[in-house]
Each structure stands twice: as C-alpha cells, then as structure tokens.
Design a protein around this motif. Structure first.
Motif, PDB file in Angstrom:
ATOM      1  N   GLY A  64      39.394  -2.038 102.425  1.00 61.80           N
ATOM      2  CA  GLY A  64      39.823  -0.737 102.062  1.00 61.80           C
ATOM      3  C   GLY A  64      41.350  -0.670 101.532  1.00 61.80           C
ATOM      4  N   THR A  65      41.757   0.477 101.102  1.00 64.92           N
ATOM      5  CA  THR A  65      43.033   0.399 100.826  1.00 64.92           C
ATOM      6  C   THR A  65      43.396   1.798 101.133  1.00 64.92           C
ATOM      7  OG1 THR A  65      42.862   1.441  98.367  1.00 64.92           O
ATOM      8  CG2 THR A  65      42.778  -0.851  98.685  1.00 64.92           C
ATOM      9  N   ASP A  66      44.733   2.341 101.032  1.00 65.39           N
ATOM     10  CA  ASP A  66      45.329   3.485 101.107  1.00 65.39           C
ATOM     11  C   ASP A  66      44.905   4.495 100.200  1.00 65.39           C
ATOM     12  OD1 ASP A  66      46.912   5.423 102.581  1.00 65.39           O
ATOM     13  OD2 ASP A  66      48.651   4.811 101.777  1.00 65.39           O
ATOM     14  N   GLY A  67      44.371   4.168  99.060  1.00 62.54           N
ATOM     15  CA  GLY A  67      43.579   4.913  98.429  1.00 62.54           C
ATOM     16  C   GLY A  67      42.117   4.918  97.965  1.00 62.54           C
ATOM     17  N   PHE A  68      41.572   4.017  98.581  1.00 64.94           N
ATOM     18  CA  PHE A  68      40.068   3.754  98.391  1.00 64.94           C
ATOM     19  C   PHE A  68      39.526   3.301 100.008  1.00 64.94           C
ATOM     20  CE2 PHE A  68      36.207   1.254  97.241  1.00 64.94           C
ATOM     21  CZ  PHE A  68      35.649   2.210  96.740  1.00 64.94           C
TER      22      PHE A  68
END
Length: 185
Positions: A64-68
């Motif tokens: 995961g990412t900070d945006g997804f």
C-alpha cells in the motif's frame, strides 16, 4: 535513453507474486493495478532507471502507499517480496510505501531531512540515492495516473507540477521533461 532491462526471471517472479496477490484484478485508474504497475516500470525504463528501480516501480504498491491504501502484502512480510525482486528493489518499495507524503514532500530536497516511517513511527535521514529513487518513482506513478485520468490531472496537476518543480534536482532530465509535458499549461 533506455536503461538495462529487468531480467526475465526476476520480472516473471515479480509478476507471479503480483498475480497471486490479486494485482491483476484490483481496480485502478486505467484498468487494473497490475496494468498501472507495468506502465510505471516501463516509464522508469524509458527514463534510464537501473533495473532495481524499474522493479520497484513494478512492485511499488505491494505494501500500500500513503495515497493508495490497498496492500497486496502486509509490510511485515517483506521477505516474500525481497525473495522475488531482490533486496535493493524491495528496499525502494518499502521506502516508497512507508513514506508519510505530507511530511516528506515539502522537505525532500533538504540535506538533513528526516523521513518518518508511517508503519513503525521511526525516523531516519535518507541518502541522496533514496531521495532520488523516491522522487523518480513518485513522478512515474503520478504521471501515469495524470495521463489516463483527466479528472485527476485537473484536480491535482497544478499541485503535482509545484511538487516536481521543487524536487527537480532529484529528477532525471527525462522525468522532468515528462512532468512539464503532462502537467504544464
């Protein structure tokens, strides 16, 4: 200039793990997450990125990412991804995923900036290479979405161009050229 390519064996191991974890069925702008990841890796190759950064581009959403938010693997299973793509590429993936963007983007070019790991809460001072990899991967990722999603480009394009202008010293000439071509007036 296109850089060295990812080895076929490593590329297939990464894609196999991506498919096992559902990247080929997870919706993402422009199709599936896997199609987005392929485009990001291809863009990095066109900008001359080394194979480890191309692999990181292919796998950048694993934790995961900070945006997804959707994660294909929990970050505490880093060994699985490391086995597939190697330690150097996995380290870039982890750095990208663990980054708190709001805290990092404004200070990324500062020599003494501290990166706060959003998973562990710990901080460290990234190397220049880590910052360059992060900047290049961020550009490839955001430009891919901006190219295929007019609403995203309209909503976020000016802010992204401001960000990429600020971090331009960390970007390759090809990445910067594409930033202005995709996001410019």
């Amino acid at each position: 200039m296109e850089s060295a390519r990812i080895s076929a064996r490593t590329s297939e191991a990464a894609r196999r793990l991506l498919r096992e974890q559902g990247a080929d069925t997870l919706a993402h702008p422009g199709g599936t997450l896997l199609s987005h990841l392929d485009r990001v890796a291809r863009q990095l190759s066109l900008w001359g990125a080394r194979p480890a950064l191309q692999l990181a581009g292919l796998c950048h959403a694993f934790y995961g990412t900070d945006g997804f938010a959707p994660a294909l693997l929990p970050w505490d299973q880093r060994g699985r991804l490391r086995s597939a793509i190697g330690a150097e590429a996995e380290t870039v993936v982890y750095f990208y995923a663990s980054c708190d963007r709001r805290a990092t983007y404004p200070v990324l070019t500062a020599p003494d900036m501290r990166l706060r790991d959003r998973f562990t809460g710990r901080s460290h001072t990234p190397t220049l290479q880590e910052k360059r990899d992060f900047a290049e991967l961020t550009a490839a990722n955001e430009l891919d979405i901006a190219r295929i999603d007019d609403d995203f480009r309209e909503r976020c394009g000016a802010g992204l161009l401001t960000l990429f202008t600020r971090i331009r010293p960390l970007l390759t000439p090809g990445a910067w050229q594409d930033c202005t071509a995709v996001l410019g007036p």
